[in-house]
Design an enzyme around this catalytic site. Structure first.
Site, PDB file in Angstrom:
ATOM      1  N   HIS A 141       0.832  -1.212   0.000  1.00 19.67           N
ATOM      2  CA  HIS A 141       0.000   0.000   0.000  1.00 19.67           C
ATOM      3  C   HIS A 141       0.865   1.260   0.000  1.00 19.67           C
ATOM      4  O   HIS A 141       0.396   2.336   0.370  1.00 19.67           O
ATOM      5  CB  HIS A 141      -0.946   0.033   1.209  1.00 19.67           C
ATOM      6  CG  HIS A 141      -1.797  -1.182   1.347  1.00 19.67           C
ATOM      7  ND1 HIS A 141      -2.976  -1.339   0.658  1.00 19.67           N
ATOM      8  CD2 HIS A 141      -1.623  -2.313   2.078  1.00 19.67           C
ATOM      9  CE1 HIS A 141      -3.503  -2.516   0.973  1.00 19.67           C
ATOM     10  NE2 HIS A 141      -2.700  -3.125   1.819  1.00 19.67           N
ATOM     11  N   SER A 262      14.869  19.992 -16.804  1.00 22.01           N
ATOM     12  CA  SER A 262      13.741  20.905 -16.866  1.00 22.01           C
ATOM     13  C   SER A 262      14.180  22.200 -17.540  1.00 22.01           C
ATOM     14  O   SER A 262      15.286  22.685 -17.301  1.00 22.01           O
ATOM     15  CB  SER A 262      13.211  21.210 -15.460  1.00 22.01           C
ATOM     16  OG  SER A 262      12.324  22.304 -15.452  1.00 22.01           O
TER      17      SER A 262
END
Length: 442
Positions: A141, A262
């Protein structure tokens, strides 16, 4: 076909020239078979095999008039021959050449994919051996569970790819099938022996009962096999993407000198390769739907399948090949940070050892319910302290969870300090790694 996601070795199998070249192989195999059966003169057969050729440009010119690509192909080839051209495409229907030609393309392309998978498996195996005992936290999870090793994670990937390799080999047996059964597949104009001889020449099996086309459940098997393979590769990519998250930073795609992350933020080092793999997997899975819908053709045939196959067959193979090579590069060059793995393993103050403590208590006569209550009670204290920003260890380097357990009077009635401390031993969780590796890497 998108050049950005194409490798030449695979791309060249799906050009227009390759398509027509495959048809020509089938037609020549049929001519040889007719000659062996004594239906056409050997001299004419030899001339066709030696001289038959085609021009892509000429085929396109003729097709603009005929609106039929196989007829345009036959006309172009006939222009390269003499009187012997009367035996070209003799007793055959379009699908005999087209479907059998596609079988050759699929076979050769699937061979490349199988080789790609083997290369990827070798890279995974190498990195698994390298990190066989590199401790990290296992997660369920997305939440920390218990200690594992990065080598075990990679072993899981290897084992999964081994299953795909079996599936690919079985799929090869399904798709490497051809036909020369004539219109409606009734062999009225060509005997079964012709098909058997031609398929032997081409290295294919005859479709046992073809009607007018190779049955599209075979193609659907291929599409779903590739979709499953792509899904597993995406599974690996997603885990790499998670491991590269700044908050985790346990592994990272190789960042080359001069690479930019970026246009706006010069510090960025993004998992662009594995993100790309996730996107490509979505496309490959999308191709499975039309392939399955193509199974239900009208009666002995229609051509509703044809247009979709011009899209999905080349693109599925080309994209799968590219994806596998990209994933191989990611694995082979993956930067792994064992120190960060250990730091994250200790992030929750020893909570990863809770089950070990839980399992010790029943051995001392404590009920499962009481044991769970004692262990969880102390674990919740650690969660609350970590949420408030408390360090996961005290000034002596002892974990928060260990301290709480040692201070729990009810627990101490059953376990000594030595027994409790023994529960906080990483070696306990790696004792079977060798045995697991022996299972996987046989």
């Amino acid at each position: 076909m998108i050049d950005r996601y194409s490798r030449e070795e695979m791309r060249k199998n799906w050009t227009q020239h390759a398509r027509y070249a495959a048809w020509l192989k089938v037609e020549k195999a049929a001519v040889k078979a007719w000659a062996k059966l004594g239906k056409i003169p050997q001299d004419d057969a030899d001339k066709i095999v030696k001289n038959a050729t085609f021009s892509v440009e000429r085929i396109e010119e003729i097709e603009a008039i005929t609106k039929h690509d196989l007829i345009a192909f036959n006309t172009s080839v006939s222009e390269s021959l003499g009187d012997e051209s009367r035996w070209f495409h003799y007793g055959m229907t379009s699908s005999d050449a087209v479907d059998t030609g596609v079988a050759l393309q699929m076979r050769d392309s699937l061979t490349i994919v199988i080789d790609d998978v083997k290369i990827l498996m070798e890279s995974i195996k190498k990195r698994a051996q390298e990190h066989k005992m590199t401790l990290m936290v296992g997660r369920s999870h997305g939440i920390h569970g218990e200690p594992i090793t990065f080598g075990l994670t990679l072993a899981v990937w290897y084992d999964e790819m081994a299953r795909h390799l079996v599936n690919l080999d079985q799929t090869m047996d399904v798709i490497a099938v051809g036909q020369i059964s004539g219109a409606m597949g009734n062999f009225a104009h060509a005997p079964l022996e012709l098909e058997e001889l031609a398929m032997a020449e081409l290295g294919l099996k005859p479709e046992p009962c073809s009607n007018q086309v190779i049955h599209r459940d075979r193609y659907a098997r291929l599409a779903t096999t590739l979709a499953l393979l792509a899904s597993s590769v995406e599974k690996f990519a997603v885990q790499v993407r998670h491991l590269q998250r700044t908050e985790v930073y346990e592994a990272e795609e190789f960042f080359a000198k001069g690479q930019k992350g970026s246009s706006a933020m010069p510090h960025k080092r993004n998992p662009i390769l594995t993100e790309n793999i996730t996107g490509l997997a979505r496309m490959i899975r999308a191709y499975a739907a039309p392939a399955m819908e193509n199974v239900a053709l009208w009666h002995e045939r229609d051509i509703s399948h044809s247009s979709t196959e011009r899209f999905w067959l080349p693109d599925a193979f080309i994209t799968m090949d590219f994806m596998l090579h990209r994933m191989n590069s990611v694995i082979a060059n993956l930067t792994v940070f064992p120190e960060n793995m250990m730091k994250n393993l200790n992030l929750t103050g020893g909570l990863v050892f809770s089950q070990r403590v839980l399992l010790e208590l029943p051995l001392q006569g404590v009920s499962r319910e009481d044991a769970y209550r004692i262990v969880q009670r102390n674990a919740m204290k650690v969660w609350e302290e970590i949420q408030k920003g408390k360090a996961s260890t005290d000034e002596n380097g002892e974990s928060l969870y260990l301290n709480h357990l040692l201070e729990d009077d009810e627990l101490r009635e059953s376990l000594s300090e030595k027994q409790i401390r023994e529960c906080f031993n990483f070696d306990y969780y790696t004792k079977n790694v060798d045995a697991i590796f022996n299972r996987v890497f046989k």
